[in-house]
Design a protein around this motif. Sequence first.
Motif, PDB file in Angstrom:
ATOM      1  N   ASP A   2      36.653  85.339  19.985  1.00  0.00           N
ATOM      2  CA  ASP A   2      36.325  83.963  19.640  1.00  0.00           C
ATOM      3  C   ASP A   2      37.276  82.976  20.272  1.00  0.00           C
ATOM      4  OD1 ASP A   2      38.453  84.663  18.047  1.00  0.00           O
ATOM      5  OD2 ASP A   2      37.592  83.895  16.204  1.00  0.00           O
ATOM      6  N   GLN A   3      38.547  83.131  20.066  1.00  0.00           N
ATOM      7  CA  GLN A   3      39.519  82.215  20.643  1.00  0.00           C
ATOM      8  C   GLN A   3      40.731  83.019  21.075  1.00  0.00           C
ATOM      9  OE1 GLN A   3      40.067  79.443  17.498  1.00  0.00           O
ATOM     10  NE2 GLN A   3      38.139  78.442  17.890  1.00  0.00           N
ATOM     11  N   LYS A  39      39.457  75.266  19.925  1.00  0.00           N
ATOM     12  CA  LYS A  39      39.255  74.319  18.822  1.00  0.00           C
ATOM     13  C   LYS A  39      38.764  72.963  19.322  1.00  0.00           C
ATOM     14  CE  LYS A  39      40.874  76.807  15.365  1.00  0.00           C
ATOM     15  NZ  LYS A  39      40.015  77.297  14.322  1.00  0.00           N
ATOM     16  N   GLU A  42      35.109  72.919  19.797  1.00  0.00           N
ATOM     17  CA  GLU A  42      34.428  72.772  18.522  1.00  0.00           C
ATOM     18  C   GLU A  42      34.427  71.316  18.059  1.00  0.00           C
ATOM     19  OE1 GLU A  42      34.883  76.903  16.147  1.00  0.00           O
ATOM     20  OE2 GLU A  42      36.740  75.721  16.304  1.00  0.00           O
ATOM     21  N   ARG A  43      35.569  70.660  18.155  1.00  0.00           N
ATOM     22  CA  ARG A  43      35.665  69.260  17.733  1.00  0.00           C
ATOM     23  C   ARG A  43      34.777  68.352  18.582  1.00  0.00           C
ATOM     24  NH1 ARG A  43      41.043  70.433  17.557  1.00  0.00           N
ATOM     25  NH2 ARG A  43      41.462  69.330  19.497  1.00  0.00           N
ATOM     26  N   THR A  45      32.122  69.094  20.560  1.00  0.00           N
ATOM     27  CA  THR A  45      30.684  69.379  20.602  1.00  0.00           C
ATOM     28  C   THR A  45      30.033  69.481  19.228  1.00  0.00           C
ATOM     29  OG1 THR A  45      30.961  71.786  20.587  1.00  0.00           O
ATOM     30  CG2 THR A  45      30.963  70.679  22.753  1.00  0.00           C
ATOM     31  N   LEU A  47      29.889  72.206  17.757  1.00  0.00           N
ATOM     32  CA  LEU A  47      29.435  73.591  17.717  1.00  0.00           C
ATOM     33  C   LEU A  47      30.606  74.481  17.309  1.00  0.00           C
ATOM     34  CD1 LEU A  47      27.484  73.633  21.099  1.00  0.00           C
ATOM     35  CD2 LEU A  47      26.501  73.473  18.803  1.00  0.00           C
ATOM     36  N   ARG A  48      30.417  75.358  16.358  1.00  0.00           N
ATOM     37  CA  ARG A  48      31.458  76.249  15.859  1.00  0.00           C
ATOM     38  C   ARG A  48      31.436  77.577  16.614  1.00  0.00           C
ATOM     39  NH1 ARG A  48      34.581  73.046  13.972  1.00  0.00           N
ATOM     40  NH2 ARG A  48      33.847  71.666  12.350  1.00  0.00           N
ATOM     41  N   ALA A  49      32.610  78.121  16.843  1.00  0.00           N
ATOM     42  CA  ALA A  49      32.728  79.410  17.528  1.00  0.00           C
ATOM     43  C   ALA A  49      31.875  80.463  16.827  1.00  0.00           C
ATOM     44  CB  ALA A  49      34.186  79.856  17.590  1.00  0.00           C
ATOM     45  N   GLU A  51      29.204  80.198  15.399  1.00  0.00           N
ATOM     46  CA  GLU A  51      27.772  79.987  15.624  1.00  0.00           C
ATOM     47  C   GLU A  51      27.345  80.233  17.060  1.00  0.00           C
ATOM     48  OE1 GLU A  51      27.718  75.900  14.537  1.00  0.00           O
ATOM     49  OE2 GLU A  51      27.512  76.292  12.398  1.00  0.00           O
TER      50      GLU A  51
END
Length: 79
Positions: A2-3, A39, A42-43, A45, A47-49, A51
């Motif tokens: 993910d990150q 991160k 995510e902020r 866009t 869009l969450r990782a 998801e």
Amino acid sequence: MDQVGNPMFNSSFIGYAEHRLILDDHGQPVDYEFLMVNKAFERLTGLRASEVLGRPVSALLPGILQSEFDWVRFYGRIA
């Protein structure tokens, strides 16, 4: 994945996403999937990782394959 565990990657204010191209039988890019985001991505866009990772962009953003700008071909040329 993910990150990345790299603090610079995760604390950067610049949004970052790593993709994998999805090719057709002729080797032409037809879609891409998200492999990693930070991160800031995510902020910026919304869009969450959790998801987006491992999912094709066409499933996440309906209509992107018909948009005026051809993102898939653009990333295909870069790759």
